[in-house]
Design a protein around this motif. Structure first.
Motif, PDB file in Angstrom:
ATOM      1  N   LYS A 280      -6.278   5.997  18.468  1.00 36.80           N
ATOM      2  CA  LYS A 280      -5.992   4.676  19.036  1.00 36.80           C
ATOM      3  C   LYS A 280      -6.916   4.307  20.198  1.00 36.80           C
ATOM      4  O   LYS A 280      -7.224   3.157  20.384  1.00 36.80           O
ATOM      5  CB  LYS A 280      -4.528   4.558  19.418  1.00 36.80           C
ATOM      6  CG  LYS A 280      -4.085   5.406  20.575  1.00 36.80           C
ATOM      7  CD  LYS A 280      -2.622   5.190  20.852  1.00 36.80           C
ATOM      8  CE  LYS A 280      -2.142   6.151  21.927  1.00 36.80           C
ATOM      9  NZ  LYS A 280      -0.740   5.988  22.170  1.00 36.80           N
TER      10      LYS A 280
ATOM     11  N   GLN B  42     -10.457  -1.399  13.408  1.00 38.21           N
ATOM     12  CA  GLN B  42      -9.042  -1.734  13.580  1.00 38.21           C
ATOM     13  C   GLN B  42      -8.697  -3.002  12.809  1.00 38.21           C
ATOM     14  O   GLN B  42      -7.674  -3.079  12.131  1.00 38.21           O
ATOM     15  CB  GLN B  42      -8.728  -1.887  15.059  1.00 38.21           C
ATOM     16  CG  GLN B  42      -7.272  -2.143  15.348  1.00 38.21           C
ATOM     17  CD  GLN B  42      -6.994  -2.259  16.839  1.00 38.21           C
ATOM     18  OE1 GLN B  42      -7.897  -2.183  17.661  1.00 38.21           O
ATOM     19  NE2 GLN B  42      -5.750  -2.450  17.182  1.00 38.21           N
ATOM     20  N   LYS B  43      -9.551  -4.020  12.895  1.00 33.42           N
ATOM     21  CA  LYS B  43      -9.312  -5.264  12.168  1.00 33.42           C
ATOM     22  C   LYS B  43      -9.374  -5.037  10.658  1.00 33.42           C
ATOM     23  O   LYS B  43      -8.582  -5.613   9.899  1.00 33.42           O
ATOM     24  CB  LYS B  43     -10.315  -6.326  12.591  1.00 33.42           C
ATOM     25  CG  LYS B  43     -10.054  -6.870  13.983  1.00 33.42           C
ATOM     26  CD  LYS B  43     -11.048  -7.943  14.348  1.00 33.42           C
ATOM     27  CE  LYS B  43     -10.743  -8.482  15.738  1.00 33.42           C
ATOM     28  NZ  LYS B  43     -11.634  -9.596  16.088  1.00 33.42           N
TER      29      LYS B  43
ATOM     30  N   THR C  12      -6.195  -3.279   9.598  1.00 35.10           N
ATOM     31  CA  THR C  12      -5.076  -4.218   9.644  1.00 35.10           C
ATOM     32  C   THR C  12      -5.123  -5.159   8.448  1.00 35.10           C
ATOM     33  O   THR C  12      -4.100  -5.444   7.821  1.00 35.10           O
ATOM     34  CB  THR C  12      -5.102  -5.021  10.955  1.00 35.10           C
ATOM     35  OG1 THR C  12      -5.063  -4.104  12.051  1.00 35.10           O
ATOM     36  CG2 THR C  12      -3.923  -5.969  11.052  1.00 35.10           C
TER      37      THR C  12
ATOM     38  N   ALA D 200      -4.004  -3.242   5.356  1.00 40.90           N
ATOM     39  CA  ALA D 200      -2.544  -3.088   5.343  1.00 40.90           C
ATOM     40  C   ALA D 200      -1.868  -4.394   4.955  1.00 40.90           C
ATOM     41  O   ALA D 200      -0.890  -4.400   4.196  1.00 40.90           O
ATOM     42  CB  ALA D 200      -2.056  -2.620   6.713  1.00 40.90           C
ATOM     43  N   ALA D 201      -2.396  -5.510   5.435  1.00 45.34           N
ATOM     44  CA  ALA D 201      -1.830  -6.810   5.067  1.00 45.34           C
ATOM     45  C   ALA D 201      -1.995  -7.060   3.568  1.00 45.34           C
ATOM     46  O   ALA D 201      -1.082  -7.570   2.908  1.00 45.34           O
ATOM     47  CB  ALA D 201      -2.501  -7.916   5.870  1.00 45.34           C
TER      48      ALA D 201
ATOM     49  N   HIS E 234       0.050  -7.286  22.662  1.00 44.87           N
ATOM     50  CA  HIS E 234      -1.296  -6.887  22.261  1.00 44.87           C
ATOM     51  C   HIS E 234      -2.367  -7.810  22.844  1.00 44.87           C
ATOM     52  O   HIS E 234      -3.507  -7.405  23.015  1.00 44.87           O
ATOM     53  CB  HIS E 234      -1.420  -6.817  20.736  1.00 44.87           C
ATOM     54  CG  HIS E 234      -1.176  -8.110  20.045  1.00 44.87           C
ATOM     55  ND1 HIS E 234      -2.167  -9.029  19.830  1.00 44.87           N
ATOM     56  CD2 HIS E 234      -0.039  -8.644  19.517  1.00 44.87           C
ATOM     57  CE1 HIS E 234      -1.669 -10.076  19.194  1.00 44.87           C
ATOM     58  NE2 HIS E 234      -0.383  -9.869  19.003  1.00 44.87           N
TER      59      HIS E 234
END
Length: 124
Positions: free
Chosen positions: A44, A52-53, A56, A59-60, A112
């Motif tokens: 992290k 990270q983007k 994400t 995952a979306a 965030h």
């Protein structure tokens, strides 16, 4: 009535095989989720913002695919008796969910955003 040992053994073996299949079906997603969580936990502070983007977004995409195949398509199949309007309950439910999530996004505080601002100011 006679007790047949062969039938009892066969039933017990089938039950053991079924239990093993259930255990595998539960352990595989558990292990995958645990490994993913460990990666995030250990990376992290080092994770690149672009990575990270990308993760994400991935995952979306997985969640959208899961909702289509596990929720929307079965909803349309269950409303087949509506004829050419079989898609309406799924579309209405989908948009209610979208509006609900957007409403939650507007109403809840975002921690965030402050973390990202601090991260951008820190020297690399």
């Amino acid at each position: 009535m006679e007790y047949n040992i062969d039938n009892a053994d066969r039933g017990e073996r089938e039950m053991n095989a079924e239990s093993l299949t259930i255990a595998k079906g539960l352990l595989i997603p558990f292990i995958g989720t645990s490994l993913g969580a460990m990666c995030v936990f250990f990376m992290k502070k080092q994770m690149n913002l672009k990575l990270q983007k990308a993760l994400t977004g991935f995952a979306a995409g997985v969640m959208v695919a899961a909702s289509v195949w596990s929720l929307l398509i079965p909803a349309m199949e269950q409303s087949e008796d509506m004829g050419s309007f079989a898609f309406v309950p799924a579309v209405v439910g989908f948009w209610i969910g979208v509006i609900f999530l957007l409403l939650i996004d507007v109403l809840t505080p975002h921690l965030h955003k402050t973390v990202m601002c601090r991260r951008d100011r820190e020297p690399a």
